[in-house]
Design a protein around this motif. Structure first.
Motif, mmCIF file in Angstrom:
data_model
loop_
_atom_site.group_PDB
_atom_site.id
_atom_site.type_symbol
_atom_site.label_atom_id
_atom_site.label_comp_id
_atom_site.label_asym_id
_atom_site.label_seq_id
_atom_site.Cartn_x
_atom_site.Cartn_y
_atom_site.Cartn_z
ATOM 1 N N VAL A 91 0.856 -1.190 0.000
ATOM 2 C CA VAL A 91 0.000 0.000 0.000
ATOM 3 C C VAL A 91 0.895 1.244 0.000
ATOM 4 N N ASN A 93 0.201 4.344 1.069
ATOM 5 C CA ASN A 93 0.028 5.282 2.187
ATOM 6 C C ASN A 93 -0.156 4.563 3.523
ATOM 7 N N TYR A 96 -0.852 6.768 6.789
ATOM 8 C CA TYR A 96 -2.207 7.301 6.915
ATOM 9 C C TYR A 96 -3.191 6.183 7.264
ATOM 10 N N VAL A 97 -3.049 5.045 6.609
ATOM 11 C CA VAL A 97 -3.928 3.908 6.891
ATOM 12 C C VAL A 97 -3.769 3.488 8.356
ATOM 13 N N ALA A 123 -9.688 11.466 7.920
ATOM 14 C CA ALA A 123 -9.545 10.741 6.652
ATOM 15 C C ALA A 123 -9.712 11.690 5.470
ATOM 16 N N VAL A 127 -6.718 12.291 2.753
ATOM 17 C CA VAL A 127 -6.908 12.001 1.330
ATOM 18 C C VAL A 127 -6.676 13.268 0.513
ATOM 19 N N VAL A 130 -2.920 14.050 0.378
ATOM 20 C CA VAL A 130 -2.228 13.128 -0.529
ATOM 21 C C VAL A 130 -2.471 13.529 -1.978
ATOM 22 N N GLY A 155 -3.314 2.940 -3.232
ATOM 23 C CA GLY A 155 -3.039 3.985 -2.254
ATOM 24 C C GLY A 155 -3.579 3.711 -0.864
ATOM 25 N N TRP A 156 -4.757 3.095 -0.764
ATOM 26 C CA TRP A 156 -5.419 3.031 0.532
ATOM 27 C C TRP A 156 -5.822 1.633 0.986
ATOM 28 N N LEU A 157 -6.183 0.765 0.081
ATOM 29 C CA LEU A 157 -6.563 -0.602 0.457
ATOM 30 C C LEU A 157 -5.429 -1.541 0.053
#
Length: 165
Positions: A91, A93, A96-97, A123, A127, A130, A155-157
Motif C-alpha cells: 500500500v 500510504n 495514513y492507513v 480521513a 486524502v 495526498v 493507495g489506501w486498500l
C-alpha cells in the motif's frame, strides 16, 4: 541525510504528527481516556487488535523512511530515495492507513461516536493532502519511478501480494 539524522527527524515527526492526530486528539475526545470501555460484545478486543496492529505498521513505516529512504516523512526533510520496500510494497500510504486504523480502534474501544466522527474528518484531510500535495510532489521528485509505483500499488486498500517493482 545521514542515517542518525533521519532516525532522529523521523522520531520527532512521529511525535508531532501521528502522536497528535492519533493520540492527543482522541485522548481529549475521550476525556483523557476516562470514558468507559465499550460494553458491546467484541468491540474492546477488536479495538485493541486494530490499535496494536496499526501501531506496529506505523513504526515499521517510519523506520522505512529513515533507513531505506534516508529522510523523514516530514515535507521539510524528505527522503533521498523513494520508499517502496516493506509494507510499501502492499500500500502506498501505510502511515495514513495506520493512523486512521488507530483512530478507528479507539472509537471501537470506547464506542465513541465523537472519535469516529473525528476519524472521518481526519480521513478527508489526509486524502486531500495526498491528492493535492504528496502525489504531485512525489511525481516531480521521483518521476517515472514514482509513476510506475503509483500505477502498481494501491493507495489506501492494501494488496495481498507484494509489488515486485
Amino acid at each position: 541525510m545521514r542515517t542518525i539524522q533521519a532516525i532522529a527527524g523521523s522520531a520527532l515527526f512521529f511525535i508531532a504528527a501521528p502522536g497528535v492526530v492519533a493520540g492527543v486528539v482522541p485522548w481529549v475526545l475521550t476525556d483523557r481516556y476516562r470514558l468507559p470501555l465499550s460494553t458491546l460484545p467484541g468491540l474492546v478486543p477488536a479495538g485493541w487488535i486494530l490499535i496494536l496492529a496499526a501501531a506496529a505498521l506505523l513504526l515499521h513505516s517510519f523506520a522505512r523512511f529513515a533507513l531505506e529512504g534516508l529522510g523523514t516523512p516530514a515535507p521539510v526533510a524528505p527522503t533521498e530515495r523513494l520508499v517502496v520496500g516493506g509494507i510499501y510494497r502492499h500500500v502506498r500510504n501505510p502511515m495514513y492507513v495506520a493512523v486512521l486504523s488507530i483512530i478507528l480502534g479507539q472509537a471501537l474501544l470506547f464506542s465513541s461516536w465523537a472519535v469516529f466522527g473525528y476519524g472521518i474528518v481526519a480521513a478527508a484531510a489526509m486524502v486531500s493532502f495526498v491528492r493535492l500535495y504528496e502525489e504531485p510532489t512525489l511525481a516531480r521528485r521521483y518521476g517515472a519511478e514514482y509513476e510506475a509505483y503509483r500505477r502498481a500499488v494501491p493507495g489506501w486498500l492494501p494488496r495481498l501480494t507484494p509489488w515486485r517493482g
